[in-house]
Enzyme design. Structure first.
Site, PDB file in Angstrom:
ATOM      1  CD  GLU A   1      -3.426  -5.972   3.821  1.00 50.38           C
ATOM      2  OE1 GLU A   1      -4.262  -5.149   4.273  1.00 50.38           O
ATOM      3  OE2 GLU A   1      -2.211  -5.796   3.905  1.00 50.38           O
TER       4      GLU A   1
ATOM      5  CD  GLU B   1      -3.132  -0.913   2.131  1.00 53.94           C
ATOM      6  OE1 GLU B   1      -3.167   0.113   2.849  1.00 53.94           O
ATOM      7  OE2 GLU B   1      -3.989  -1.803   2.204  1.00 53.94           O
TER       8      GLU B   1
HETATM    9  C1  GBH Z   1      -4.567  -2.259   5.486  1.00 52.19           C
HETATM   10  O1  GBH Z   1      -4.809  -0.936   5.127  1.00 52.19           O
HETATM   11  C2  GBH Z   1      -3.151  -2.443   5.966  1.00 52.19           C
HETATM   12  O2  GBH Z   1      -2.340  -2.970   4.937  1.00 52.19           O
HETATM   13  C3  GBH Z   1      -3.052  -3.309   7.198  1.00 52.19           C
HETATM   14  O3  GBH Z   1      -1.778  -3.194   7.749  1.00 52.19           O
HETATM   15  C4  GBH Z   1      -4.143  -2.917   8.174  1.00 52.19           C
HETATM   16  O4  GBH Z   1      -4.022  -3.577   9.397  1.00 52.19           O
HETATM   17  C5  GBH Z   1      -5.461  -3.250   7.542  1.00 52.19           C
HETATM   18  O5  GBH Z   1      -5.598  -2.634   6.310  1.00 52.19           O
HETATM   19  C6  GBH Z   1      -6.671  -2.859   8.377  1.00 52.19           C
HETATM   20  O6  GBH Z   1      -6.760  -1.478   8.522  1.00 52.19           O
HETATM   21  O7  GBH Z   1      -8.839   7.266   4.885  1.00 52.19           O
HETATM   22  O8  GBH Z   1     -10.587   7.708   6.429  1.00 52.19           O
HETATM   23  O9  GBH Z   1     -10.665   5.818   5.019  1.00 52.19           O
HETATM   24  C7  GBH Z   1      -6.156  -0.688   4.744  1.00 52.19           C
HETATM   25  C8  GBH Z   1      -6.357   0.654   4.114  1.00 52.19           C
HETATM   26  C9  GBH Z   1      -6.309   2.966   4.393  1.00 52.19           C
HETATM   27  C10 GBH Z   1      -7.716   1.687   5.787  1.00 52.19           C
HETATM   28  C11 GBH Z   1      -6.406   4.098   5.381  1.00 52.19           C
HETATM   29  C12 GBH Z   1      -7.844   2.838   6.755  1.00 52.19           C
HETATM   30  C13 GBH Z   1      -7.734   5.237   6.940  1.00 52.19           C
HETATM   31  C14 GBH Z   1      -9.067   5.830   7.111  1.00 52.19           C
HETATM   32  N1  GBH Z   1      -6.464   1.709   5.091  1.00 52.19           N
HETATM   33  N2  GBH Z   1      -7.681   4.079   6.048  1.00 52.19           N
HETATM   34  S1  GBH Z   1      -9.805   6.716   5.773  1.00 52.19           S
END
Ligand code: GBH
Length: 458
Positions: free
Chosen positions: A364, A173
Site C-alpha cells: 500500500e 497491518e
Molecule cells: C492503511 O493503514 C490501511 O491498511 C487501509 O485500510 C487504509 O484505508 C489506509 O491505510 C488509509 O488510511 O496513529 O495518528 O498516525 C494506514 C496506517 C495507521 C494510518 C493508523 C492512520 C492513525 C493515525 N494507518 N493511522 S496516527
C-alpha cells in the site's frame, strides 16, 4: 510528445508489477448477502459516535455488485495486478465451524473476472474484519483460539483459490489494528477496546501467531507455486540527513522500532528491547509458538504512507534518536499523513538489508486528497499527483539500486469507507459519488496510467 527513449535512471524493472489495492469491508457493501455473518466492523460502525459523519460499510461502494465494472477501472489503468481482501465472515459466518459454501463464490467470480482481463489477483486473508462471533465468544484476538481459527480459515481458502491466486497476504497491518483496536492508539478502530498493557501484548502475540498458523496452513493446503507473505505498516525509518552514521541509525531503528511484529515474524524472536520495555507486561509465549510465527515467508509487503526520521545519538542504548515532526511539517489531507517521499526508498531498502528479505512488495501507498469535481466535471487532484510523483521517484531509486521490490499497489483503486473517518477521506484514483456510486477517474488515475504505460517516471 514523450521522448522516444527515456533515460535508464527513470525506468522501473521490465517485470515490475503495478497494481492497486482495496479491502473487503471498505468497498463491498452487501453485508447480508449470500450468508455473510457480521464482523466487528458491522457492529462498530453501527455504534453511535464512532464513525465521522455516522457512516458504515452497509453499502460502501457496492463493489459486491459492481465488481465487473471495477475490474474495468483497473484495466483502464493498465495495471497488471490487484490486491483485494477476503471477508472471513463471508466464508465462515461465525469464524469457525461450518463454512458457508456461497462465501467464496463472490471471490471466485472476482478472481475469474480479473484473470479474464489480464490482471493478477493478490489476496489478503485478513484486513481487520474479524467475525463478530469470535469477538463475542473468545474476545477475538485476546484468545489464541482466534489464531487457530484463522489458520483453519486459511486452510479452507487456500486449496480453493491457489489454482488461480499465486500470492497471498495473511494479515494486513498487525500493528495498526492491534494498537488502535485493542490499545490506545491516537485514533480508534474496531473492536474499540482499551486493554491493559499485558493483555494488549498478548493480543499482539496472538495476531503474530495467527499469521504463522496461516502461513503453515497455506503451505500445507496450497500449491507448490503458492507464495505467501504479510503486509505490515512498518516504521519507515529514514535518515534525517543522509550521512553514513544516520543511515546506520535508521537501519538499527528499523529492527528495533518493528520489534513487535517484523522482528518476531522474520527472526522468530522479540527484540530484547521490546521484552525489556514490556517487562512484567510482556506476552507469554512458547519457543514452539515463536517457531510457528517465524515460518518462512516468500515476500514481505510494506504499507508505506509516511516516514519516521532518525539521526545517530551517542547517548542512546541503540545509537539512534527519533526526530519529532515540527508542527509546521507538511501533511496531506489526513492529519496524520506527513509527506516524506524518501520513505519509499528507505523502508524497502532497510527491510531488505536488516532481514535479508529477498522479495518485497509495496502493498500500500497513497494519500487522501480533498478532491471535488470541478465545473468541467473533472477531478483535479493535483496534490495526489504531487505525492505520487515524489514518492515513486524514491521507489525508482530503490529498484535502480537493486533493492528487491517486485511491485507497487496504490491505495486505493477508488474512494471508499475510510474506517473511523467514514466517507470523509478519499484515497481513490477514481472518485466515487457515494449517492449514485458513479466512478470517475481523477487526474491521478491519468498520471498513474501514463506512468504504468511508460514503466518509468513521467
Ligand atoms: C492503511 O493503514 C490501511 O491498511 C487501509 O485500510 C487504509 O484505508 C489506509 O491505510 C488509509 O488510511 O496513529 O495518528 O498516525 C494506514 C496506517 C495507521 C494510518 C493508523 C492512520 C492513525 C493515525 N494507518 N493511522 S496516527
Amino acid at each position: 510528445t514523450r521522448p522516444a527513449a527515456l533515460p535508464n535512471d527513470r525506468r522501473f524493472p521490465a517485470d515490475f508489477v503495478w497494481g492497486t489495492a482495496t479491502s473487503a469491508y471498505q468497498i463491498e457493501g452487501a453485508v447480508s448477502a449470500e450468508g455473510r455473518g457480521p464482523s466487528i466492523w458491522d457492529s462498530y460502525s453501527h455504534t453511535p459516535n464512532k464513525i465521522r459523519g455516522g457512516g458504515n460499510g452497509d453499502h460502501a461502494v457496492d463493489h459486491f455488485h459492481r465488481y465487473k465494472e471495477d475490474v474495468q477501472l483497473i484495466k483502464a489503468l493498465g495495471a497488471k495486478a490487484y490486491r483485494f481482501s477476503i471477508s472471513w465472515s463471508r466464508v465462515f459466518p461465525t469464524g469457525v465451524g461450518t463454512p458457508n459454501p456461497q462465501g467464496l463464490d463472490f471471490y471466485n467470480r472476482l478472481i475469474d473476472e480479473l484473470l479474464a482481463n489480464g490482471i493478477e489477483p493478490f489476496a489478503t486473508l485478513y484486513h481487520w474484519d474479524l467475525p463478530q462471533a469470535l469477538q463475542d465468544r473468545v474476545g477475538g484476538w485476546a484468545s489464541s483460539d482466534t489464531s487457530k481459527a484463522f489458520g483453519d480459515y486459511a486452510a479452507y481458502v487456500a486449496p480453493r483459490i491457489t489454482d488461480r491466486v499465486k500470492n497471498i497476504f495473511t494479515i494486513n497491518e498487525c500493528g495498526t489494528f492491534v494498537d488502535f483496536g485493542y490499545g490506545r492508539g491516537p485514533v480508534e478502530l474496531a473492536p474499540g477496546l482499551k486493554l491493559p498493557q499485558p493483555q494488549l501484548n498478548q493480543v499482539r502475540h496472538h495476531v503474530a501467531l495467527g499469521h504463522g498458523m496461516a502461513v503453515q496452513a497455506i503451505r500445507a493446503n496450497g500449491r507448490a507455486d503458492t507464495r505467501v507473505g504479510v503486509a505490515e505498516n512498518v516504521a519507515s525509518c529514514v535518515p534525517a540527513i543522509e550521512t553514513p552514521a544516520n543511515i546506520r541509525a535508521a537501519e538499527i531503528a528499523t529492527r528495533e522500532m518493528n520489534g513487535g511484529y517484523m522482528t518476531v515474524i522474520l527472526e522468530g524472536r522479540y527484540t530484547d528491547a521490546f521484552l525489556a520495555y514490556a517487562g512484567k507486561n510482556a506476552p507469554s509465549f512458547t519457543a514452539e509458538e515463536l517457531k510457528t510465527i517465524s515460518s518462512p515467508v516468500d515476500f514481505v509487503g510494506l504499507n508505506v504512507y509516511m516516514p519516521q526520521y532518525y539521526v545517530v545519538a551517542s547517548g542512546d542504548q541503540h545509537g539512534f534518536a527519533l526526530v519529532p515532526f515540527p508542527t509546521s511539517f507538511p501533511r496531506m489531507d489526513s492529519d496524520w499523513l506527513r509527506i516524506g517521499p524518501e520513505a519509499l526508498y528507505w523502508a524497502p531498502r532497510n527491510v531488505a538489508k536488516v532481514w535479508s528479505v529477498k522479495q518485497i512488495y509495496i502493498s500500500e501507498n497513497g494519500t487522501s486528497a480533498a478532491d471535488r469535481p470541478a465545473g468541467d466535471g473533472k477531478i483535479h487532484d493535483l496534490d495526489r499527483v504531487m505525492y505520487l510523483r515524489n514518492y515513486l521517484t524514491h521507489l525508482q531509486r530503490a529498484t535502480s539500486e537493486g533493492v528487491p521490490v517486485g511491485g507497487y499497489f496504490h491505495w486505493s483503486l477508488m474512494d471508499n469507507f475510510e474506517w473511523s473517518d467514514g466517507y470523509d477521506k478519499r484515497f481513490g484514483l477514481y472518485h466515487v459519488d457515494f449517492a449514485t456510486q458513479k466512478r470517475t477517474p481523477k487526474l491521478s488515475a491519468e498520471f498513474y496510467r501514463s506512468l504504468i504505460a511508460a514503466n518509468a517516471l513521467v
